[in-house]
Design a protein around this motif. Structure first.
Motif, PDB file in Angstrom:
ATOM      1  N   LEU A 109      43.968  -6.333 -65.604  1.00 31.25           N
ATOM      2  CA  LEU A 109      42.712  -6.148 -64.626  1.00 31.25           C
ATOM      3  C   LEU A 109      41.936  -7.725 -64.201  1.00 31.25           C
ATOM      4  O   LEU A 109      41.026  -7.730 -63.415  1.00 31.25           O
ATOM      5  CB  LEU A 109      41.471  -4.798 -65.266  1.00 31.25           C
ATOM      6  CG  LEU A 109      42.586  -3.296 -65.682  1.00 31.25           C
ATOM      7  CD1 LEU A 109      41.886  -2.171 -66.182  1.00 31.25           C
ATOM      8  CD2 LEU A 109      42.256  -3.169 -63.533  1.00 31.25           C
ATOM      9  N   GLY A 110      41.897  -8.559 -65.595  1.00 28.43           N
ATOM     10  CA  GLY A 110      41.469  -9.561 -65.291  1.00 28.43           C
ATOM     11  C   GLY A 110      41.503 -10.716 -64.661  1.00 28.43           C
ATOM     12  O   GLY A 110      41.074 -10.858 -63.224  1.00 28.43           O
ATOM     13  N   LYS A 139      32.716   4.106 -73.804  1.00 26.89           N
ATOM     14  CA  LYS A 139      33.498   2.249 -73.582  1.00 26.89           C
ATOM     15  C   LYS A 139      32.487   1.771 -74.452  1.00 26.89           C
ATOM     16  O   LYS A 139      32.829   0.667 -73.529  1.00 26.89           O
ATOM     17  CB  LYS A 139      33.794   2.296 -72.081  1.00 26.89           C
ATOM     18  CG  LYS A 139      35.045   3.331 -72.039  1.00 26.89           C
ATOM     19  CD  LYS A 139      36.022   3.276 -69.914  1.00 26.89           C
ATOM     20  CE  LYS A 139      36.911   4.079 -70.338  1.00 26.89           C
ATOM     21  NZ  LYS A 139      37.917   3.497 -70.475  1.00 26.89           N
ATOM     22  N   GLN A 146      46.266   4.865 -66.964  1.00 29.22           N
ATOM     23  CA  GLN A 146      46.185   4.474 -68.722  1.00 29.22           C
ATOM     24  C   GLN A 146      47.254   3.308 -69.054  1.00 29.22           C
ATOM     25  O   GLN A 146      46.974   2.588 -69.987  1.00 29.22           O
ATOM     26  CB  GLN A 146      46.375   5.571 -69.167  1.00 29.22           C
ATOM     27  CG  GLN A 146      45.836   6.910 -69.327  1.00 29.22           C
ATOM     28  CD  GLN A 146      44.138   6.637 -69.714  1.00 29.22           C
ATOM     29  OE1 GLN A 146      44.004   5.753 -71.047  1.00 29.22           O
ATOM     30  NE2 GLN A 146      43.098   6.711 -68.746  1.00 29.22           N
ATOM     31  N   ARG A 147      48.121   2.845 -68.287  1.00 25.10           N
ATOM     32  CA  ARG A 147      49.157   2.366 -68.572  1.00 25.10           C
ATOM     33  C   ARG A 147      48.729   0.545 -67.968  1.00 25.10           C
ATOM     34  O   ARG A 147      49.598  -0.336 -68.520  1.00 25.10           O
ATOM     35  CB  ARG A 147      50.514   1.984 -67.647  1.00 25.10           C
ATOM     36  CG  ARG A 147      51.340   3.709 -68.576  1.00 25.10           C
ATOM     37  CD  ARG A 147      52.600   3.758 -68.060  1.00 25.10           C
ATOM     38  NE  ARG A 147      53.208   4.977 -68.499  1.00 25.10           N
ATOM     39  CZ  ARG A 147      54.083   5.694 -67.918  1.00 25.10           C
ATOM     40  NH1 ARG A 147      54.002   5.600 -66.548  1.00 25.10           N
ATOM     41  NH2 ARG A 147      54.507   7.152 -68.506  1.00 25.10           N
ATOM     42  N   PRO A 153      47.650  -2.770 -67.835  1.00 24.49           N
ATOM     43  CA  PRO A 153      47.173  -3.779 -68.990  1.00 24.49           C
ATOM     44  C   PRO A 153      45.754  -4.556 -68.687  1.00 24.49           C
ATOM     45  O   PRO A 153      45.597  -4.107 -67.681  1.00 24.49           O
ATOM     46  CB  PRO A 153      48.246  -4.993 -68.900  1.00 24.49           C
ATOM     47  CG  PRO A 153      49.431  -4.342 -68.068  1.00 24.49           C
ATOM     48  CD  PRO A 153      48.460  -3.237 -66.964  1.00 24.49           C
ATOM     49  N   ARG A 154      44.674  -4.445 -69.801  1.00 30.85           N
ATOM     50  CA  ARG A 154      44.057  -4.670 -69.000  1.00 30.85           C
ATOM     51  C   ARG A 154      43.643  -6.151 -68.890  1.00 30.85           C
ATOM     52  O   ARG A 154      43.156  -6.629 -67.974  1.00 30.85           O
ATOM     53  CB  ARG A 154      43.237  -4.331 -70.757  1.00 30.85           C
ATOM     54  CG  ARG A 154      41.532  -5.213 -71.165  1.00 30.85           C
ATOM     55  CD  ARG A 154      40.905  -5.386 -72.095  1.00 30.85           C
ATOM     56  NE  ARG A 154      39.348  -5.534 -71.999  1.00 30.85           N
ATOM     57  CZ  ARG A 154      39.105  -5.964 -72.920  1.00 30.85           C
ATOM     58  NH1 ARG A 154      39.090  -5.534 -74.241  1.00 30.85           N
ATOM     59  NH2 ARG A 154      37.315  -6.365 -73.192  1.00 30.85           N
ATOM     60  N   ALA A 155      44.478  -7.875 -69.446  1.00 23.65           N
ATOM     61  CA  ALA A 155      45.112  -8.340 -68.605  1.00 23.65           C
ATOM     62  C   ALA A 155      45.378  -8.700 -67.122  1.00 23.65           C
ATOM     63  O   ALA A 155      44.424  -9.051 -66.565  1.00 23.65           O
ATOM     64  CB  ALA A 155      45.880  -9.109 -69.680  1.00 23.65           C
ATOM     65  N   VAL A 205      36.678   0.294 -60.922  1.00 19.52           N
ATOM     66  CA  VAL A 205      37.652  -0.427 -61.653  1.00 19.52           C
ATOM     67  C   VAL A 205      36.363  -1.634 -61.965  1.00 19.52           C
ATOM     68  O   VAL A 205      35.856  -2.026 -61.345  1.00 19.52           O
ATOM     69  CB  VAL A 205      38.640  -0.747 -60.437  1.00 19.52           C
ATOM     70  CG1 VAL A 205      39.582  -1.981 -61.190  1.00 19.52           C
ATOM     71  CG2 VAL A 205      39.546   0.547 -60.414  1.00 19.52           C
ATOM     72  N   LYS A 214      36.599  -5.049 -64.389  1.00 16.15           N
ATOM     73  CA  LYS A 214      37.647  -7.020 -64.893  1.00 16.15           C
ATOM     74  C   LYS A 214      38.520  -6.050 -66.676  1.00 16.15           C
ATOM     75  O   LYS A 214      39.267  -6.570 -66.764  1.00 16.15           O
ATOM     76  CB  LYS A 214      37.224  -7.584 -65.461  1.00 16.15           C
ATOM     77  CG  LYS A 214      35.849  -7.894 -66.576  1.00 16.15           C
ATOM     78  CD  LYS A 214      35.324  -9.243 -66.050  1.00 16.15           C
ATOM     79  CE  LYS A 214      34.222  -9.350 -67.139  1.00 16.15           C
ATOM     80  NZ  LYS A 214      33.707 -10.440 -67.736  1.00 16.15           N
ATOM     81  N   ASN A 215      37.594  -5.310 -66.989  1.00 14.70           N
ATOM     82  CA  ASN A 215      38.152  -4.147 -68.299  1.00 14.70           C
ATOM     83  C   ASN A 215      38.993  -3.609 -68.375  1.00 14.70           C
ATOM     84  O   ASN A 215      39.138  -3.284 -69.639  1.00 14.70           O
ATOM     85  CB  ASN A 215      37.572  -4.767 -69.562  1.00 14.70           C
ATOM     86  CG  ASN A 215      36.986  -5.950 -69.314  1.00 14.70           C
ATOM     87  OD1 ASN A 215      37.847  -7.284 -69.807  1.00 14.70           O
ATOM     88  ND2 ASN A 215      36.064  -6.965 -69.609  1.00 14.70           N
ATOM     89  N   THR A 216      38.428  -2.754 -67.453  1.00 15.37           N
ATOM     90  CA  THR A 216      38.829  -1.329 -67.842  1.00 15.37           C
ATOM     91  C   THR A 216      38.819  -0.320 -66.426  1.00 15.37           C
ATOM     92  O   THR A 216      38.245  -0.450 -64.625  1.00 15.37           O
ATOM     93  CB  THR A 216      37.937  -0.901 -68.297  1.00 15.37           C
ATOM     94  OG1 THR A 216      38.026   0.976 -68.938  1.00 15.37           O
ATOM     95  CG2 THR A 216      36.301  -0.256 -67.896  1.00 15.37           C
TER      96      THR A 216
END
Length: 167
Positions: A137-138, A45, A130-131, A133-135, A5, A7-9
């Motif tokens: 993770l940040g 990536k 997969q679901r 959200p990138r936000a 894991v 911060k973006n993915t």
């Protein structure tokens, strides 16, 4: 199952299996996963190795001589692990994004649907990852740094009475 894991993915999940059968993770299998799954996923990536700090706990398969040699070559000066460049604190629950966030998040989401077979469980895990959200993770990464790491630093690595650890 293994995931990484950031911060973006999320990279993963990776299920340790041979011929469709779940297997125990040993040093050889862990090293194979790193070399044949994790490193290629970073490349896919477009995440430069020089930007990655690799953190793992002190499990025996993670800290074998072969594994540590491989990780030191790939992440020089950026290996957080028992016997790594930055020592992994002993008995340190919730000091990784997987422990702090991912495992609980997946458990809550995946078991909502009550998977009945191993195949359904693996599919649900993959779909939920997969679901994410990138936000989110940040936000999780920022919260992790503020709430867990700062508390650990303030406590000089000792037990943190004011932190609720979840299992």
């Amino acid at each position: 199952m293994w995931c990484a894991v950031g911060k973006n993915t999320v990279i993963g999940p990776y299920f340790f299996e041979e011929n469709g059968v779940t297997v125990i993770v040993n040093s050889d299998r862990y090293l194979t996963m790193l070399n044949e799954f994790f490193i290629p996923q970073l490349r896919r990536k477009r995440i430069p190795l020089r930007n990655v700090w690799f953190q793992q706990d002190g499990a025996t398969c993670h800290t074998s001589n072969a594994t540590m040699t491989f990780l030191r070559q790939k992440f020089p000066g950026r290996l957080i692990s028992r016997r790594g460049d930055v020592s992994w604190p002993p008995r340190s629950p919730d000091l990784s994004l997987c422990d702090f966030f991912l495992w609980g998040y997946l458990k809550e989401r995946v078991y909502r649907e009550k998977p009945r077979t191993l195949h359904e469980l693996k599919e649900a895990i993959s779909e939920e990852i997969q679901r994410i959200p990138r936000a989110m993770l940040g936000s999780v990464a920022t919260s992790f740094i503020i709430s867990r790491l700062d508390s650990c630093i303030t406590a000089d690595g000792r037990h943190m009475l004011d932190v609720n650890f979840r299992t």
